[in-house]
Design a protein around this motif. Structure first.
Motif, mmCIF file in Angstrom:
data_model
loop_
_atom_site.group_PDB
_atom_site.id
_atom_site.type_symbol
_atom_site.label_atom_id
_atom_site.label_comp_id
_atom_site.label_asym_id
_atom_site.label_seq_id
_atom_site.Cartn_x
_atom_site.Cartn_y
_atom_site.Cartn_z
ATOM 1 N N UNK A 1 0.742 -1.134 0.130
ATOM 2 C CA UNK A 1 -0.062 -0.053 -0.005
ATOM 3 C C UNK A 1 0.842 1.186 0.014
ATOM 4 N N UNK A 2 1.909 1.330 0.820
ATOM 5 C CA UNK A 2 2.846 2.414 0.923
ATOM 6 C C UNK A 2 3.416 2.660 -0.301
ATOM 7 N N UNK A 3 4.195 1.596 -0.955
ATOM 8 C CA UNK A 3 4.578 1.829 -2.230
ATOM 9 C C UNK A 3 3.607 2.127 -3.097
ATOM 10 N N UNK A 4 2.619 1.641 -3.383
ATOM 11 C CA UNK A 4 1.500 2.219 -4.333
ATOM 12 C C UNK A 4 1.349 3.554 -4.411
ATOM 13 N N UNK A 5 1.495 4.453 -3.056
ATOM 14 C CA UNK A 5 1.185 5.726 -2.965
ATOM 15 C C UNK A 5 2.456 6.455 -2.907
ATOM 16 N N UNK A 6 3.673 5.965 -3.398
ATOM 17 C CA UNK A 6 4.786 6.332 -3.328
ATOM 18 C C UNK A 6 5.401 6.788 -2.176
ATOM 19 N N UNK A 7 5.192 5.734 -1.118
ATOM 20 C CA UNK A 7 5.879 6.137 0.269
ATOM 21 C C UNK A 7 6.863 5.106 0.794
ATOM 22 N N UNK A 8 7.772 5.334 1.395
ATOM 23 C CA UNK A 8 8.680 4.232 2.005
ATOM 24 C C UNK A 8 8.386 4.059 3.258
ATOM 25 N N UNK A 9 8.854 3.349 3.835
ATOM 26 C CA UNK A 9 8.867 2.594 5.366
ATOM 27 C C UNK A 9 8.883 3.876 6.345
ATOM 28 N N UNK A 10 10.014 4.581 6.149
ATOM 29 C CA UNK A 10 10.042 5.696 7.146
ATOM 30 C C UNK A 10 8.975 6.708 6.931
ATOM 31 N N UNK A 11 7.826 6.717 6.039
ATOM 32 C CA UNK A 11 6.635 7.563 6.065
ATOM 33 C C UNK A 11 5.598 6.817 6.717
ATOM 34 N N UNK A 12 5.685 5.733 7.097
ATOM 35 C CA UNK A 12 4.549 4.933 7.861
ATOM 36 C C UNK A 12 4.506 4.841 9.176
ATOM 37 N N UNK A 13 3.545 4.908 9.933
ATOM 38 C CA UNK A 13 3.297 4.583 11.293
ATOM 39 C C UNK A 13 2.426 3.485 11.369
ATOM 40 N N UNK A 14 2.648 2.334 11.970
ATOM 41 C CA UNK A 14 1.779 1.213 12.207
ATOM 42 C C UNK A 14 1.554 0.806 13.657
ATOM 43 N N UNK A 15 0.084 0.950 13.920
ATOM 44 C CA UNK A 15 -0.226 0.550 15.358
ATOM 45 C C UNK A 15 -0.866 -0.685 15.558
ATOM 46 N N UNK A 16 -0.748 -1.417 16.543
ATOM 47 C CA UNK A 16 -1.215 -2.618 16.702
ATOM 48 C C UNK A 16 -1.064 -3.139 18.173
ATOM 49 N N UNK A 17 -2.119 -4.144 18.347
ATOM 50 C CA UNK A 17 -1.936 -4.764 19.768
ATOM 51 C C UNK A 17 -1.816 -6.213 19.800
#
Length: 117
Positions: free
Chosen positions: A46-62
């Motif tokens: 998803x991030x790559x399809x929008x032109x973003x790398x991992x450094x632009x992503x926040x993921x939250x989970x439990x």
């Protein structure tokens, strides 16, 4: 039931762990899924399809099934109510879901109080 789920988890992980992921997200709920299909790979795509790398992503989970996306993201967040494996995988630990942990992360890291990197 919780004890039995843990026993089955260990058996399945040992027997099939090289071809599938096995995780427990709730004391009464186990997931079994293809090794290449997980939240981390979906988030990366998803991030790559929008032109973003991992450094632009926040993921939250439990839960256990969130670990792969927490590890992928530039900022991996475990909620305070997460299990030990999820807490260990995270860069930071936010307040629990019941204590508005998601809002805390958004206010702190998205709305500008701190940068992701």
């Amino acid at each position: 039931m919780e004890k039995r789920i843990k026993e089955l988890y260990e058996i399945l992980k040992d027997k099939f762990g090289d071809v599938v992921n096995v995780g427990i997200s709730q004391p009464f709920f186990m997931e079994i899924y293809d090794k290449g299909s997980h939240k981390g790979s979906a988030l990366k795509k998803l991030a790559e399809s929008m032109g973003y790398g991992a450094e632009n992503v926040i993921a939250m989970g439990d839960s256990h099934i969130d670990i792969s996306m927490i590890q992928y993201a530039g900022l991996g967040v475990a909620m305070g109510n997460s299990g030990p494996m999820t807490l260990e995988a995270a860069d930071i630990i936010a307040p629990s879901n019941d204590d508005d942990g998601v809002a805390w992360v958004i206010e702190k890291y998205v709305l500008g109080e701190e940068n992701i990197n």
